[in-house]
Design a protein around this motif. Structure first.
Motif, PDB file in Angstrom:
ATOM      1  N   LEU A 548       0.825  -1.205   0.000  1.00  0.00           N
ATOM      2  CA  LEU A 548       0.000   0.000   0.000  1.00  0.00           C
ATOM      3  C   LEU A 548       0.862   1.260   0.000  1.00  0.00           C
ATOM      4  CD1 LEU A 548      -2.867  -0.944   2.496  1.00  0.00           C
ATOM      5  CD2 LEU A 548      -2.927  -0.882  -0.007  1.00  0.00           C
ATOM      6  N   LEU A 549       1.981   1.214   0.693  1.00  0.00           N
ATOM      7  CA  LEU A 549       2.886   2.358   0.722  1.00  0.00           C
ATOM      8  C   LEU A 549       3.455   2.632  -0.665  1.00  0.00           C
ATOM      9  CD1 LEU A 549       4.339   4.392   2.645  1.00  0.00           C
ATOM     10  CD2 LEU A 549       6.240   2.771   2.678  1.00  0.00           C
ATOM     11  N   ALA A 550       3.838   1.575  -1.376  1.00  0.00           N
ATOM     12  CA  ALA A 550       4.394   1.738  -2.717  1.00  0.00           C
ATOM     13  C   ALA A 550       3.350   2.304  -3.682  1.00  0.00           C
ATOM     14  CB  ALA A 550       4.923   0.400  -3.232  1.00  0.00           C
ATOM     15  N   LEU A 551       2.128   1.783  -3.616  1.00  0.00           N
ATOM     16  CA  LEU A 551       1.061   2.294  -4.484  1.00  0.00           C
ATOM     17  C   LEU A 551       0.736   3.746  -4.169  1.00  0.00           C
ATOM     18  CD1 LEU A 551      -1.362  -0.776  -4.532  1.00  0.00           C
ATOM     19  CD2 LEU A 551      -0.017   0.101  -6.452  1.00  0.00           C
ATOM     20  N   VAL A 555       0.954   7.051  -6.688  1.00  0.00           N
ATOM     21  CA  VAL A 555      -0.189   7.934  -6.928  1.00  0.00           C
ATOM     22  C   VAL A 555       0.163   9.380  -6.596  1.00  0.00           C
ATOM     23  CG1 VAL A 555      -2.535   8.491  -6.192  1.00  0.00           C
ATOM     24  CG2 VAL A 555      -1.887   6.108  -6.596  1.00  0.00           C
ATOM     25  N   MET A 556       0.895   9.600  -5.509  1.00  0.00           N
ATOM     26  CA  MET A 556       1.298  10.953  -5.121  1.00  0.00           C
ATOM     27  C   MET A 556       2.142  11.601  -6.215  1.00  0.00           C
ATOM     28  SD  MET A 556      -0.068  11.412  -2.091  1.00  0.00           S
ATOM     29  CE  MET A 556      -1.399  10.367  -2.704  1.00  0.00           C
ATOM     30  N   ASP A 557       3.080  10.842  -6.774  1.00  0.00           N
ATOM     31  CA  ASP A 557       3.933  11.386  -7.832  1.00  0.00           C
ATOM     32  C   ASP A 557       3.139  11.656  -9.098  1.00  0.00           C
ATOM     33  OD1 ASP A 557       6.110  11.408  -6.245  1.00  0.00           O
ATOM     34  OD2 ASP A 557       7.004   9.581  -7.029  1.00  0.00           O
ATOM     35  N   PHE A 558       2.170  10.800  -9.378  1.00  0.00           N
ATOM     36  CA  PHE A 558       1.318  10.999 -10.550  1.00  0.00           C
ATOM     37  C   PHE A 558       0.552  12.319 -10.421  1.00  0.00           C
ATOM     38  CE2 PHE A 558      -2.052  10.046 -13.598  1.00  0.00           C
ATOM     39  CZ  PHE A 558      -1.330   9.428 -14.606  1.00  0.00           C
ATOM     40  N   LEU A 601       9.902  13.623 -14.023  1.00  0.00           N
ATOM     41  CA  LEU A 601       9.210  14.058 -12.815  1.00  0.00           C
ATOM     42  C   LEU A 601       8.855  12.883 -11.924  1.00  0.00           C
ATOM     43  CD1 LEU A 601       6.858  16.820 -14.252  1.00  0.00           C
ATOM     44  CD2 LEU A 601       8.923  17.118 -12.895  1.00  0.00           C
ATOM     45  N   PHE A 602       8.472  11.789 -12.525  1.00  0.00           N
ATOM     46  CA  PHE A 602       8.096  10.632 -11.723  1.00  0.00           C
ATOM     47  C   PHE A 602       9.289  10.136 -10.921  1.00  0.00           C
ATOM     48  CE2 PHE A 602       6.196   6.565 -10.688  1.00  0.00           C
ATOM     49  CZ  PHE A 602       4.862   6.914 -10.557  1.00  0.00           C
TER      50      PHE A 602
END
Length: 716
Positions: A548-551, A555-558, A601-602
């Motif tokens: 969940l942390l990785a996902l 999402v935050m970077d997206f 950016l990602f």
């Protein structure tokens, strides 16, 4: 089994590297200096050529280019444009001036052929006031230097002495403009030095970080320059590598030095503090660097050589930044010793305030107590920033998009005013025949010309020219609109949809190549985004072992990327503040820019996510209290990550005066995304979501956590 990033075999391996570099510090420092000197010497001896030609295998434009290419060694050339204040260039009074200018050009070094302006080949305008000499050289395009171009232009002195305006055109103008640098990039270094001093509280620390980043960037630039002798190297490659290399290089050094300072103040000896700092922050540097590299590697799926080149050149910059931070910086730090641990009066005052209920303590408490409110506010703000991206329109840049001070813009304006807006970017229509043309009266050639003339948007059509084997006929077409106008791209598509009896029609030229580039990027965009997301999540999953942390991090970077796209659209498509950065008005956003920005950016935005989460996860493994870990992690990393982000934003903004519109776009997009990521995302959205998820943040199937005691440096 521990799951923190700094634990495990990777952290131990990185710690060994730090220990070895401290023990053999003089060997490491000398090795770096010798490496950079060798690369600089090699680059000066061999040269660092650039080539802005765009190849795109498998496209219609590339087919035209291959069919019309000479079998001999491809040499280069350019144009020398003349503009008369009045009258005609070919009248009796100026014929002698043209002859003298042609003779002077012919005598210039490396010049092989000189073709004067003539109405027959459409190099003289209808009013006779503007024309150009076509100058051939005995060097390849990659070998053409700014000095050569200036010598050719200076050889047109007879025309200038006669009162004619002389302008370099074609390849001469491109090489004179070079990478578009204006020297203002140094302001980014000045800002970085100031922020480093405030963050570390010592001139020695700031100097070490800058020296480490400078050597890694210098090595990168020389390698990229030397690579231009082996492959086509666009001028933007070195500039983009410089931007990325400076940003990540200084940031990585700052994180390591900040951790070293904290550990020495807790009582550790200098060698032990360096080893521990490398194990903690150094491992996070490796994870961050790998994430950037993985994001850039996704661009290889585009099958676009331009994007692939920009990706691996930026990847080299990140690689050298990581290597310098893990090897050179520990060696230099061991020489400085405990002097780095002492801060000035201002630094110590700020540190005391930050550690005793300062801004970051209050911010962490506010966000974790009302995570839904903080998260909702962040989402609304990010949505407003990203909203303009719904109007993101991709197009093509041409010489008319450059600042008015550049050579390519001045040449374009002169030619467009005299010959029409499409004269500087002709389209090549090619017909392939199953049997050779018989003579100039072959009806197939006249049919090809007739087909082209009937198309809307065509201003002029040149005579058909058969190839040596007479199986290929080419026609040069001048559009009524500029190369960057969407109408010209529509003309390319219309020409490709036409048919001529007895031949197969293809369309090439620079404008057609950019159309093919846009189509290729659009087709590959979903695949690249999906692969980059999956690979980045995989890297984070290996690092943190928390799905969940990785996902959530992905999402935050997206979201940060979406905000950058919105600002990019508002500035370059809508024209908000575009004149403030040196452009005369709105310009099209090239198709490859958003995709390249996404990968960069990602990866870069993930850096701060990794450093924050590494600290939070380290504390959670020691306490088992999620809210406490989030609060202390934000408190412990807030000041240093803010300083790092300020450095990177400053470095990117320093490139806005660059004359290349593409570099301006990268500068704006990267600066906005990093600023948004370091403020709205990291200060509000990340801690809010972690507080809402609670212990689910660290959930890993089938794994038990071993709790340890929190060490005395818990706020470092």
């Amino acid at each position: 089994m521990r799951a923190a990033v700094h634990d495990g075999q990777a952290a131990r391996a990185v710690a060994v590297v730090g220990r070895v570099c401290v023990r053999h510090r003089f060997v490491v420092i000398v090795a770096w200096v010798l490496l950079v000197l060798a690369l600089v010497t090699g680059a000066r001896m061999i040269g660092t050529p650039t080539d802005n030609d765009v190849s795109l295998p498998g496209t219609d434009a590339q087919l035209v280019r291959d069919l019309t290419a000479s079998s001999a060694t491809p040499l280069t050339g350019g144009t020398v444009i003349l503009v008369a204040p009045d009258g005609r260039l070919d009248d009796g009074a100026r014929s002698g001036v043209l002859a003298a200018t042609a003779a002077s050009l012919q005598a210039a070094e490396h010049v092989t052929t000189v073709k004067p302006p003539s109405p027959r080949d459409r190099s003289l305008s209808a009013d006779g006031r503007t024309g150009w000499f076509t100058v051939g050289l005995d060097v390849r395009r990659a070998e053409l230097t700014k000095a050569m171009a200036h010598k050719v232009t200076d050889a047109a002195r007879p025309a200038a002495d006669a009162g004619l305006r002389v302008l370099p055109g074609g390849a001469f103008a491109q090489v004179i403009d070079g990478s578009g640098s204006t020297g203002n990039e140094y302001f980014g270094l000045i800002l970085a030095a100031l922020v480093l001093f405030l963050a570390l509280g010592s001139l020695a620390g700031a100097a070490l970080a800058l020296l480490t980043a400078a050597l890694s960037v210098l090595a990168t630039l020389e390698i990229v320059g030397l690579a231009g002798n082996l492959t086509s190297m666009p001028a933007q490659a070195s500039t983009l590598a410089l931007m990325v290399g400076l940003g990540v290089g200084i940031d990585y050094s700052l994180f390591l030095l900040n951790r070293f300072r904290t550990l020495t103040r807790s009582g550790l000896a200098v060698p032990a503090a360096i080893e521990r700092a490398v194990a903690d922050s150094g491992t996070a540097v490796v994870v961050a660097g790998v994430t950037v590299a993985v994001a850039l590697a996704g661009l290889s799926l585009t099958e676009v050589p331009l994007l692939q080149t920009l990706a691996w050149t930026c990847g080299i910059a990140v690689l050298f930044a990581v290597l310098a931070a893990l090897t050179l910086l520990p060696a230099l730090t061991s020489l400085a010793g405990r002097r780095l641990a002492r801060g000035g009066m201002l630094y110590n005052r700020l540190a005391r305030r930050a550690g005793s209920g300062g801004f970051w303590a209050r911010q962490a408490d506010r966000v974790t107590r009302r995570p839904w409110l903080a998260g909702g506010f962040a989402i609304v703000l990010l949505a407003l920033l990203a909203a303009p991206a719904t109007d993101l329109r991709l197009g093509q840049l041409d010489a008319g998009s450059s600042p008015s001070s550049t050579a390519v813009r001045q040449a374009n304006d002169a030619i467009s005013a005299a010959f029409g807006p499409g004269a500087g970017t002709p389209v090549t229509v090619l017909g392939r025949l199953p049997t050779p043309v018989t003579d100039a009266q072959d009806p197939r050639m006249s049919q090809l010309v007739a087909m082209v003339r009937t198309q809307p948007g065509v201003a002029d059509v040149g005579p058909p020219t058969p190839s040596d084997d007479r199986r290929v006929v080419t026609v040069h077409v001048v559009a009524s609109t500029s190369g960057g106008d969407p109408a010209t791209a529509d003309l390319v598509h219309r020409l490709r949809s036409q048919s001529v009896p007895g031949m197969t029609v293809h369309v090439g030229g620079n404008t057609a190549a950019r159309v093919d580039l846009a189509d290729r990027v659009t087709d590959k965009l979903p695949l690249v985004i999906a692969v980059v997301l999956l690979l980045s999540v995989a890297v984070l999953l290996l690092a943190f072992r928390a799905p969940l942390l990785a996902l959530k991090a992905a999402v935050m970077d997206f979201i940060s990327v979406g905000a950058a796209y919105g600002v990019l659209t508002a500035v370059f498509t809508w024209g908000w503040g575009v004149t403030w950065i040196g452009l005369s008005g709105p310009v099209p956003i090239p198709s490859f820019v958003p995709l390249m920005l996404f990968a960069l950016l990602f990866g870069l935005s993930m850096d701060y996510e990794v450093f924050l989460l590494s600290d939070v996860q380290r504390r959670w493994n020691m306490t088992g209290d999620n809210l406490r870990s989030v609060r202390e992690g934000l408190l412990g990393t807030g000041r240093v990550i803010t300083a790092a982000a300020a450095i990177m934003v400053g470095v990117f903004l320093a490139f806005l005066p660059n004359n290349d519109p593409t570099i301006k776009m990268f500068g704006v997009g990267l600066a906005v995304a990093i600023a948004v990521d370091a403020t709205v995302v990291r200060c509000l959205l990340v801690p809010a979501t972690m507080a809402m998820l609670g212990d689910l943040t660290w959930w890993t199937p089938g794994r038990k956590r071993v709790r340890t005691t929190l060490p005395s440096d818990q706020h470092g």
